[in-house]
Design an enzyme around this catalytic site. Structure first.
Site, PDB file in Angstrom:
ATOM      1  N   TYR A 206     -22.997 -23.293  20.047  1.00 10.25           N
ATOM      2  CA  TYR A 206     -22.804 -23.289  18.704  1.00 10.25           C
ATOM      3  C   TYR A 206     -23.654 -21.910  18.192  1.00 10.25           C
ATOM      4  CZ  TYR A 206     -24.313 -24.575  13.946  1.00 10.25           C
ATOM      5  OH  TYR A 206     -24.651 -24.683  12.482  1.00 10.25           O
ATOM      6  N   LYS A 210     -22.222 -18.758  15.667  1.00 14.44           N
ATOM      7  CA  LYS A 210     -23.041 -18.459  14.229  1.00 14.44           C
ATOM      8  C   LYS A 210     -23.623 -16.998  14.379  1.00 14.44           C
ATOM      9  CE  LYS A 210     -22.341 -21.725  11.961  1.00 14.44           C
ATOM     10  NZ  LYS A 210     -21.321 -21.982  10.519  1.00 14.44           N
ATOM     11  N   THR A 243     -26.092 -33.310   6.102  1.00 14.08           N
ATOM     12  CA  THR A 243     -24.512 -33.498   6.199  1.00 14.08           C
ATOM     13  C   THR A 243     -24.240 -34.032   7.391  1.00 14.08           C
ATOM     14  OG1 THR A 243     -24.209 -31.235   7.299  1.00 14.08           O
ATOM     15  CG2 THR A 243     -24.146 -31.524   4.736  1.00 14.08           C
TER      16      THR A 243
END
Length: 325
Positions: A206, A210, A243
């Site tokens: 991850y 990014k 989220t």
């Protein structure tokens, strides 16, 4: 050695998260200024059926934009479009299917959009996933690398000529890449972007994806500026937002997150405000190569400014998706 290759990225990511939460504890959330109307402008927002993407699409439509919600959940997309169009007086939203884990689907989406002969003024590469267990896409790419970065790299490049022709001096087209503070602890191994040679770490994967987005942001802006094109590219860091992105946290981390999120995490609307600001604010006209955090131009990681690494990643990415470098 194998255990360390899993533990070190995990610890780096969680320490990064703690730093962000401490910042959010003592600093006010960015208050978005009044924004000019965007009547006649067209935007594409990936991953906009819910969460920050939905709030971004909703706000842009309320400013008068024609917003294409690009996602892989038709039912969610239809509900999002219905909700936005019910409250919008000037702009509108529509849903178009794209599966960002498939390069074929990205190409089909682009062709469908191009067939309509619409201009394109804003592209927001918002869709993302985090901490998914080891998985490969149909093209054989590591899941985070493909969905968060590589598909957006292909999407952007295939729409770049439309963005160039739609922009003009004083009214640039804008590309916004959804970054994360985790890029500060990300590492790029150009010989193993698929994380296949070492013990797999979803945390490391991850963070790598990014960091790749930030490197891509700066390199693309340099190319556009040297070519004299009226297109700006910026990276946006929304902070920690409540989220579904966090659904893949460990069970213990999930339990700890719930009470913390209600107090310290930002709402999806607050997280989306930075993307909307980058896409529509007068203050951002003609401004590119920025890393925006809490509405402020911020220094990204030292590694993200490595021009040699930017160029090598660009070349490698072109090779992977079948584009000419």
């Amino acid at each position: 050695m194998g255990l360390l290759s899993v533990l070190i990225p995990l610890l780096r990511l969680y320490l990064c998260g703690i730093k962000v939460l401490l910042y959010q504890m003592f600093n006010r959330t960015f208050a978005m200024p009044a924004l000019p109307k965007q009547k006649g402008r067209v935007a594409i927002v990936t991953g906009a059926t819910r969460g920050m993407g939905f709030e971004t699409a909703r706000h842009l439509a309320n400013l008068g934009m024609h917003v294409i919600i690009a996602g892989n959940e038709p039912e969610e997309g239809a509900a999002a479009v219905r909700k936005i169009n019910e409250e919008c007086n000037e702009g509108e939203a529509e849903f178009v299917f794209v599966d960002l884990t498939s390069l074929k689907s990205v190409r089909q989406f682009v062709q469908k959009f191009r067939d309509r002969s619409l201009p394109l003024h804003v592209l927001i590469n918002n869709a993302g996933t985090m901490l998914v267990p080891e998985r490969r896409t149909e093209d054989g790419f590591e899941f985070h690398f493909c969905l968060n970065y590589l598909s957006h790299f292909l999407l952007t490049n295939m729409l770049l000529d439309l963005l160039k022709t739609s922009g003009r001096k004083g009214r640039c087209s804008r590309i916004i890449n959804m970054a994360s503070a985790t890029h500060y602890v990300g590492e790029i191994n150009l010989d193993d972007l698929n994380k296949s040679r070492a013990v797999y770490s979803s945390h490391g994967a991850y963070c790598q994806s990014k960091l790749a987005l930030v490197l891509f942001t700066y390199y693309l802006q340099e190319q556009l500026t040297s070519g004299g094109f009226s297109v700006t590219v910026n990276a946006v860091d929304p902070g920690m937002v409540d989220t579904a992105l966090y659904d893949n946290l460990w069970t213990l981390a999930q339990m700890m997150k719930k009470p913390v999120a209600s107090v310290l995490f930002r709402t999806p609307a607050e997280g989306a405000s930075i993307s909307v600001y980058a896409a529509a604010a007068s203050e951002m006209e003609g401004v590119g190569s920025c890393y925006l955090y809490n509405g402020q131009k911020t220094q990204s990681s030292d590694l993200s400014y490595d021009s040699e690494l930017q160029a090598k990643l660009w070349t490698k990415s072109c090779e992977l998706v079948g584009l000419q470098a």
